[in-house]
Motif scaffolding. Structure first.
Motif, PDB file in Angstrom:
ATOM      1  N   ILE A 252      86.718 -11.215   9.054  1.00  0.00           N
ATOM      2  CA  ILE A 252      88.007 -10.846   8.960  1.00  0.00           C
ATOM      3  C   ILE A 252      88.145 -11.127  10.201  1.00  0.00           C
ATOM      4  N   ARG A 253      87.108 -10.838  11.212  1.00  0.00           N
ATOM      5  CA  ARG A 253      87.105 -11.830  13.059  1.00  0.00           C
ATOM      6  C   ARG A 253      86.791 -13.491  12.598  1.00  0.00           C
ATOM      7  N   THR A 254      85.956 -13.800  11.996  1.00  0.00           N
ATOM      8  CA  THR A 254      85.814 -15.507  10.788  1.00  0.00           C
ATOM      9  C   THR A 254      87.058 -15.362  10.226  1.00  0.00           C
ATOM     10  N   ALA A 255      88.260 -14.646   9.788  1.00  0.00           N
ATOM     11  CA  ALA A 255      89.665 -15.378   9.588  1.00  0.00           C
ATOM     12  C   ALA A 255      90.540 -15.182  10.696  1.00  0.00           C
ATOM     13  N   ILE A 256      90.335 -14.724  11.312  1.00  0.00           N
ATOM     14  CA  ILE A 256      91.396 -14.539  12.826  1.00  0.00           C
ATOM     15  C   ILE A 256      90.960 -16.175  13.383  1.00  0.00           C
ATOM     16  N   GLN A 257      89.895 -15.888  13.534  1.00  0.00           N
ATOM     17  CA  GLN A 257      89.457 -17.365  14.811  1.00  0.00           C
ATOM     18  C   GLN A 257      89.966 -18.432  13.859  1.00  0.00           C
ATOM     19  N   LEU A 258      90.104 -18.632  12.544  1.00  0.00           N
ATOM     20  CA  LEU A 258      90.054 -20.042  12.004  1.00  0.00           C
ATOM     21  C   LEU A 258      91.812 -19.279  11.617  1.00  0.00           C
ATOM     22  N   PRO A 281      80.817 -22.888  22.546  1.00  0.00           N
ATOM     23  CA  PRO A 281      80.489 -24.338  21.668  1.00  0.00           C
ATOM     24  C   PRO A 281      80.195 -23.204  20.314  1.00  0.00           C
ATOM     25  N   ILE A 282      80.170 -23.862  18.899  1.00  0.00           N
ATOM     26  CA  ILE A 282      80.212 -23.669  17.822  1.00  0.00           C
ATOM     27  C   ILE A 282      78.505 -24.077  17.339  1.00  0.00           C
ATOM     28  N   HIS A 283      77.545 -23.411  17.082  1.00  0.00           N
ATOM     29  CA  HIS A 283      76.802 -24.523  16.569  1.00  0.00           C
ATOM     30  C   HIS A 283      76.687 -25.535  15.760  1.00  0.00           C
ATOM     31  N   PHE A 284      76.461 -26.438  15.820  1.00  0.00           N
ATOM     32  CA  PHE A 284      76.317 -27.620  15.533  1.00  0.00           C
ATOM     33  C   PHE A 284      75.924 -27.815  13.132  1.00  0.00           C
ATOM     34  N   ARG A 285      75.121 -26.908  13.425  1.00  0.00           N
ATOM     35  CA  ARG A 285      74.418 -26.228  11.936  1.00  0.00           C
ATOM     36  C   ARG A 285      76.426 -25.834  11.357  1.00  0.00           C
ATOM     37  N   ARG A 286      76.487 -25.014  12.030  1.00  0.00           N
ATOM     38  CA  ARG A 286      78.644 -24.671  11.463  1.00  0.00           C
ATOM     39  C   ARG A 286      79.277 -25.294  11.130  1.00  0.00           C
ATOM     40  N   LYS A 287      79.106 -26.127  12.065  1.00  0.00           N
ATOM     41  CA  LYS A 287      80.788 -26.998  12.534  1.00  0.00           C
ATOM     42  C   LYS A 287      81.145 -27.988  11.193  1.00  0.00           C
ATOM     43  N   PRO A 288      80.519 -29.024  10.271  1.00  0.00           N
ATOM     44  CA  PRO A 288      80.592 -29.286   9.215  1.00  0.00           C
ATOM     45  C   PRO A 288      81.181 -28.333   8.168  1.00  0.00           C
ATOM     46  N   LEU A 289      80.526 -26.701   7.929  1.00  0.00           N
ATOM     47  CA  LEU A 289      81.525 -25.883   7.167  1.00  0.00           C
ATOM     48  C   LEU A 289      82.968 -25.504   7.707  1.00  0.00           C
ATOM     49  N   ILE A 290      82.364 -25.302   8.803  1.00  0.00           N
ATOM     50  CA  ILE A 290      84.600 -24.790   9.768  1.00  0.00           C
ATOM     51  C   ILE A 290      85.032 -25.936   8.908  1.00  0.00           C
ATOM     52  N   GLU A 291      84.683 -27.423   9.554  1.00  0.00           N
ATOM     53  CA  GLU A 291      85.997 -28.118   9.694  1.00  0.00           C
ATOM     54  C   GLU A 291      85.846 -28.495   8.676  1.00  0.00           C
ATOM     55  N   GLN A 292      86.006 -28.395   6.804  1.00  0.00           N
ATOM     56  CA  GLN A 292      85.229 -28.572   5.884  1.00  0.00           C
ATOM     57  C   GLN A 292      86.815 -27.041   5.606  1.00  0.00           C
ATOM     58  N   ALA A 293      86.485 -25.965   6.265  1.00  0.00           N
ATOM     59  CA  ALA A 293      87.295 -24.601   6.226  1.00  0.00           C
ATOM     60  C   ALA A 293      88.934 -24.904   6.696  1.00  0.00           C
ATOM     61  N   LEU A 294      89.007 -25.708   7.719  1.00  0.00           N
ATOM     62  CA  LEU A 294      90.128 -25.861   8.859  1.00  0.00           C
ATOM     63  C   LEU A 294      91.061 -26.782   7.512  1.00  0.00           C
TER      64      LEU A 294
END
Length: 344
Positions: A252-258, A281-294
Motif C-alpha cells: 500500500i505504501r509503495t502504491a501511494i508513492q507510485l 534516493p532510490i536504490h539503483f537495483r530498484r530503479k529499473p522495476l519502478i521505472e517499468q511500473a511508472l
C-alpha cells in the motif's frame, strides 16, 4: 518570536545565548531531539567541573510540581559557573512551570526542554516561540543533504571513503531517526575497518535487515508485471516469518508513492527525472522495476490499486488463516494489471 530555521538549528544548539536560556527541542525525530539536547547541554556545561551542574527532570514530575523547575533554574551553582537543566516533556503540560522562566530568565542556567511533535500555535511551542527569551527548534527526519553530511562525518572520522552506489544504497536505508541513522553508519564503519572505502557489499551485509530487500523485490516486481518473481519472493518472506499483513501494508505504501510519482509524470515530468530527484534516493537495483511500473500504470490505476490493497489487507486481518493466499492473489492482480497495460 524566535523560531530557529532548520538550516541554523545545529549552530544554534552548539552556541548558548545567555539572553535566551530556555531552549525547546521538539519534533517527530526523537533521536535528533536527543542528539541536539546533548549538544546543547555540552555547550552549556563547557568549562565547568561541577558534577552537579547538570540536572535531569521528568516532565510529568514537573507538571505535578510546577515551582520545582523555577527552584532549580534560579539555584546558584555550588562551585560557580553555568548550570544546565534537561527536562524530558511527557504527556502532561508544563507550560505553567516554564512561563515564569520566560518572564524572568534565570542567570547562568540553561533549561533544555525535550518534547515530541508539537503543533504550531499551541501550548508549550507557542509559549517559547513567542518569548524573546526562548528558542524553539524543530527536529524533523533528516533529508538527503542532512544524511549525506552525517555519513561524511562518521566515515571521515573512521578514515573511510564510500562508493557512489554504496552511498545511494545507504541513504535509502536511513532517515527516520537521527540516532538510529548514526548508529547504522558507525556500525558500517566498524564493519569496514581495515579497508579504505565502503562498497555496496558492505552496506548490504551490515545495514538494515534482509526482509526489507525481500519486501521490495516482491512488491516492485508485482507492480512491474513479473508475477512469477513476485510470487517467489513473497513465499520466501512468509517462510522467513514475514506476515502477509506486513507485506500488504508495504505494498500500500509503495502504491501511494507510485501514485504521487505518476501524477508528476502525467503533469509532464519525465519518469527518469522524477526518480533521479527523489530524496532519499532510490536504490539503483530498484530503479529499473519502478521505472517499468511508472510506465505501465496510470495515476487512476494506482489509486484503484491502493483501494484494492486496502480491502485485501482488511480481509487478511479478518481471515488470518487465509492471509497468505489473499496476499499472493493481490500481488498476482497487480502483476496482471501491469502486463495488460504494457500490451496496450
Amino acid at each position: 518570536m524566535v523560531a530557529v530555521k532548520p538550516g541554523d538549528a545545529d549552530a544554534a544548539v552548539g552556541r548558548i545565548d545567555p539572553a535566551r536560556p530556555v531552549m525547546l527541542l521538539f519534533g517527530p525525530d526523537a533521536g535528533l531531539v536527543a542528539e541536539r539536547a546533548a549538544t546543547a547541554a555540552a555547550a552549556g556545561l563547557a568549562g565547568t567541573t561541577d558534577p552537579f551542574a547538570l540536572v535531569r527532570l521528568d516532565g510529568d514530575a514537573v507538571a505535578a510540581d510546577p515551582p520545582r523547575l523555577a527552584d532549580e533554574a534560579y539555584t546558584i551553582a555550588m562551585f560557580g559557573g553555568r548550570r544546565v537543566i534537561r527536562v524530558r516533556v511527557g504527556s502532561r503540560t508544563i507550560t505553567g512551570a516554564v512561563e515564569p522562566l520566560l518572564k524572568e530568565p534565570p542567570r547562568d542556567c540553561v533549561v533544555i526542554l525535550e518534547a515530541g511533535d508539537l503543533k504550531r500555535g499551541q501550548g508549550l511551542r507557542e509559549l517559547v516561540e513567542r518569548s524573546p527569551h526562548g528558542l524553539a527548534i524543530a527536529c524533523y527526519a533528516d533529508a538527503g543533504r542532512d544524511l549525506d553530511r552525517l555519513i561524511d562525518e562518521e566515515l571521515r572520522a573512521a578514515n573511510l571513503a564510500i562508493d557512489r552506489d554504496a552511498r545511494d544504497l545507504l541513504l535509502s536505508q536511513l532517515g527516520g531517526d537521527r540516532l538510529a541513522s548514526r548508529g547504522e553508519v558507525r556500525k558500517l564503519a566498524l564493519y569496514a575497518h581495515g579497508h579504505d572505502r565502503v562498497r555496496v557489499e558492505d552496506v548490504e551485509a551490515i545495514v538494515g535487515d534482509a526482509s526489507a530487500a525481500g519486501l521490495d523485490e516482491a512488491i516492485d516486481t508485482a507492480f512491474a508485471g513479473d508475477a512469477e518473481t513476485a510470487d517467489g519472493a513473497a513465499l520466501r518472506l512468509f517462510k522467513a516469518g514475514t506476515s502477509p499483513q506486513s507485506l500488504l501494508a508495504a505494498a500500500i505504501r509503495t502504491a501511494i508513492q507510485l501514485h504521487r510519482w505518476r501524477i508528476a509524470v502525467e503533469g509532464g515530468v519525465g519518469v527518469r527525472t522524477v526518480l533521479d530527484n527523489t530524496r532519499p534516493p532510490i536504490h539503483f537495483r530498484r530503479k529499473p522495476l519502478i521505472e517499468q511500473a511508472l510506465n505501465a500504470w496510470t495515476a487512476e490505476g494506482l489509486a484503484t490499486a491502493v483501494i484494492d490493497l486496502g480491502s485485501a489487507a482488511a480481509d487478511a486481518r479478518k481471515q488470518a488463516q487465509l492471509a497468505e493466499p489473499i496476499c499472493l492473489r493481490s500481488l498476482l492482480a497487480l502483476a496482471t494489471s501491469a502486463r495488460r497495460a504494457r500490451r496496450r
